[in-house]
Motif scaffolding. Sequence first.
Motif, PDB file in Angstrom:
ATOM      1  N   ILE A  62       0.838  -1.203   0.000  1.00  0.00           N
ATOM      2  CA  ILE A  62       0.000   0.000   0.000  1.00  0.00           C
ATOM      3  C   ILE A  62       0.875   1.256   0.000  1.00  0.00           C
ATOM      4  O   ILE A  62       0.570   2.233  -0.672  1.00  0.00           O
ATOM      5  CB  ILE A  62      -0.980  -0.021   1.190  1.00  0.00           C
ATOM      6  CG1 ILE A  62      -1.961  -1.171   0.997  1.00  0.00           C
ATOM      7  CG2 ILE A  62      -1.736   1.283   1.297  1.00  0.00           C
ATOM      8  CD1 ILE A  62      -2.645  -1.611   2.248  1.00  0.00           C
ATOM      9  N   GLY A 131      -5.259   5.487   5.684  1.00  0.00           N
ATOM     10  CA  GLY A 131      -5.502   4.495   4.640  1.00  0.00           C
ATOM     11  C   GLY A 131      -4.585   3.293   4.658  1.00  0.00           C
ATOM     12  O   GLY A 131      -4.905   2.272   4.054  1.00  0.00           O
ATOM     13  N   THR A 134      -5.263   0.464   8.037  1.00  0.00           N
ATOM     14  CA  THR A 134      -6.632  -0.060   7.949  1.00  0.00           C
ATOM     15  C   THR A 134      -6.734  -1.084   6.813  1.00  0.00           C
ATOM     16  O   THR A 134      -7.266  -2.185   7.002  1.00  0.00           O
ATOM     17  CB  THR A 134      -7.619   1.095   7.667  1.00  0.00           C
ATOM     18  OG1 THR A 134      -7.057   1.920   6.645  1.00  0.00           O
ATOM     19  CG2 THR A 134      -7.892   1.929   8.883  1.00  0.00           C
ATOM     20  N   SER A 135      -6.191  -0.736   5.641  1.00  0.00           N
ATOM     21  CA  SER A 135      -6.306  -1.636   4.494  1.00  0.00           C
ATOM     22  C   SER A 135      -5.416  -2.866   4.658  1.00  0.00           C
ATOM     23  O   SER A 135      -5.817  -3.978   4.302  1.00  0.00           O
ATOM     24  CB  SER A 135      -5.929  -0.917   3.194  1.00  0.00           C
ATOM     25  OG  SER A 135      -6.706   0.241   3.052  1.00  0.00           O
ATOM     26  N   SER A 136      -4.194  -2.681   5.211  1.00  0.00           N
ATOM     27  CA  SER A 136      -3.327  -3.861   5.340  1.00  0.00           C
ATOM     28  C   SER A 136      -3.851  -4.787   6.438  1.00  0.00           C
ATOM     29  O   SER A 136      -3.803  -6.014   6.302  1.00  0.00           O
ATOM     30  CB  SER A 136      -1.862  -3.473   5.571  1.00  0.00           C
ATOM     31  OG  SER A 136      -1.693  -2.808   6.781  1.00  0.00           O
ATOM     32  N   THR A 138      -6.982  -5.277   7.182  1.00  0.00           N
ATOM     33  CA  THR A 138      -8.135  -5.993   6.621  1.00  0.00           C
ATOM     34  C   THR A 138      -7.650  -7.144   5.740  1.00  0.00           C
ATOM     35  O   THR A 138      -8.181  -8.262   5.810  1.00  0.00           O
ATOM     36  CB  THR A 138      -9.023  -5.016   5.811  1.00  0.00           C
ATOM     37  OG1 THR A 138      -9.356  -3.921   6.655  1.00  0.00           O
ATOM     38  CG2 THR A 138     -10.287  -5.680   5.312  1.00  0.00           C
ATOM     39  N   THR A 139      -6.620  -6.896   4.931  1.00  0.00           N
ATOM     40  CA  THR A 139      -6.085  -7.957   4.066  1.00  0.00           C
ATOM     41  C   THR A 139      -5.518  -9.094   4.920  1.00  0.00           C
ATOM     42  O   THR A 139      -5.739 -10.280   4.641  1.00  0.00           O
ATOM     43  CB  THR A 139      -4.967  -7.371   3.164  1.00  0.00           C
ATOM     44  OG1 THR A 139      -5.483  -6.226   2.509  1.00  0.00           O
ATOM     45  CG2 THR A 139      -4.474  -8.378   2.151  1.00  0.00           C
ATOM     46  N   SER A 194     -11.305  -2.497  11.472  1.00  0.00           N
ATOM     47  CA  SER A 194     -10.008  -1.815  11.656  1.00  0.00           C
ATOM     48  C   SER A 194     -10.146  -0.663  12.636  1.00  0.00           C
ATOM     49  O   SER A 194      -9.188  -0.279  13.294  1.00  0.00           O
ATOM     50  CB  SER A 194      -9.503  -1.247  10.344  1.00  0.00           C
ATOM     51  OG  SER A 194      -9.234  -2.266   9.455  1.00  0.00           O
ATOM     52  N   ALA A 275     -10.150   1.868  -0.735  1.00  0.00           N
ATOM     53  CA  ALA A 275      -9.924   0.716   0.144  1.00  0.00           C
ATOM     54  C   ALA A 275     -10.499  -0.557  -0.488  1.00  0.00           C
ATOM     55  O   ALA A 275      -9.862  -1.609  -0.484  1.00  0.00           O
ATOM     56  CB  ALA A 275     -10.553   0.966   1.507  1.00  0.00           C
ATOM     57  N   GLN A 276     -11.687  -0.444  -1.063  1.00  0.00           N
ATOM     58  CA  GLN A 276     -12.322  -1.632  -1.645  1.00  0.00           C
ATOM     59  C   GLN A 276     -11.476  -2.180  -2.803  1.00  0.00           C
ATOM     60  O   GLN A 276     -11.268  -3.383  -2.925  1.00  0.00           O
ATOM     61  CB  GLN A 276     -13.728  -1.285  -2.148  1.00  0.00           C
ATOM     62  CG  GLN A 276     -14.534  -2.517  -2.492  1.00  0.00           C
ATOM     63  CD  GLN A 276     -15.886  -2.189  -3.109  1.00  0.00           C
ATOM     64  OE1 GLN A 276     -16.183  -1.033  -3.401  1.00  0.00           O
ATOM     65  NE2 GLN A 276     -16.709  -3.195  -3.301  1.00  0.00           N
ATOM     66  N   VAL A 279      -7.942  -3.620  -1.252  1.00  0.00           N
ATOM     67  CA  VAL A 279      -8.087  -4.846  -0.462  1.00  0.00           C
ATOM     68  C   VAL A 279      -8.528  -6.001  -1.375  1.00  0.00           C
ATOM     69  O   VAL A 279      -7.960  -7.096  -1.324  1.00  0.00           O
ATOM     70  CB  VAL A 279      -9.087  -4.611   0.702  1.00  0.00           C
ATOM     71  CG1 VAL A 279      -9.460  -5.911   1.382  1.00  0.00           C
ATOM     72  CG2 VAL A 279      -8.496  -3.630   1.714  1.00  0.00           C
TER      73      VAL A 279
END
Length: 333
Positions: A62, A131, A134-136, A138-139, A194, A275-276, A279
């Motif tokens: 990211i 950003g 939160t995104s990492s 979730t992954t 997250s 994000a969508q 991810v």
Amino acid sequence: MPAGAEWRIIRRALNTHLTHPQKLDTLRGLRHKAVEELIQHVKEASQREEAVDIGELAFATIRGFRKAKSAYSWLDAVSDDFISRRLKHRQSKLPRDGDFLDSLLDFSQENEAEFNCKHIKILLVDLFLAGTETSSNTTEWAMTELLLNPSIMANLRQEVSDSVGSKGKIEESEILELPYLQAVVKETMRLHLSVPFLVPHKTETSVKLKGYEVPPNTQILVNAWAIARDTENWENPMHFLPERFLKSEADFKGQHFSFLPFGSGRRMCPGIPLAQRVVSLMIASLVYHFDWKLPHSTSELDMNDIFGITLLRATPLLAVPMNFREGIRGQTE
Ligand code: HEM
């Protein structure tokens, strides 16, 4: 930042220049390139049969989206020096980078009175913070759940493979339409928020809520984590069951109050479209290109269970990638 004039202009800059679907589409190549690097890195680990730290890799990927080497060099970005160097570059005849920073500088030239370098700096730092992890996270959680639920992993792999088909490449625009993948993303966001209490809010006026009178200027924490696990809203809420979203209209865009991973209302996360994409692309690529196993047993995941509720993973997710599968025309494009 209170929801005043300053917040409004920053939010407008964001919606126009970062998270607008058209703008996001123009930066698709950048995201695919970063994911290709991720896959290459994991491929090398798979050849050595070495475990990788999925959260760390997702985080690094990211950062790559943010053009770490040019526009988004993290430390430089926060300094005046970085912005003033870019301004000098823009005055020269050299070609522009055309990235998010250039868009913001254009925006600030058009709206000089309200939006200046100070706002750009706030945005660069805040967006990085808002950003990335939160995104990492979730992954990482999605991969944890997929490793713990091999049949769900197999269903997902089948769906992604069918979509890749003879094209031999993962298309971001197509994976956003894959129902099972999107259900996996949503279910991960339901169980593993997250931002479990959202960002603190404040009442502007007095509010009556379930017999309580909440005075103005009260700080409010919304326990979105508990709402997403409430048996009144969810059947078997502690289980990872992406299928529940195949049968439901529930979405994370703030309309379904039992599912608020991005909050709701005017302070809702503006990064949802980005994000969508990020991810979904990372999960689809990791699942499509590799078989995965845990280095030892599932107990190695070291889940922190309290009363049977998995709260946290105490250690990073280490997993071994195997059997690299190349698309027919190479990797992701
Ligand atoms: C899976 C990834 C993400 C999750 C789960 C997430 C979640 C959230 C949540 C819960 C809030 C607070 C909403 C509220 O209190 O009502 C928020 C705010 C925010 N998010 Fe995200 N976010 C994610 C990714 C991103 C990305 C990629 C960006 C930017 C590119 C971003 C930028 C922001 C900003 C700027 C705010 C503050 C908005 C404001 O105060 O008006 N987020 N996010």
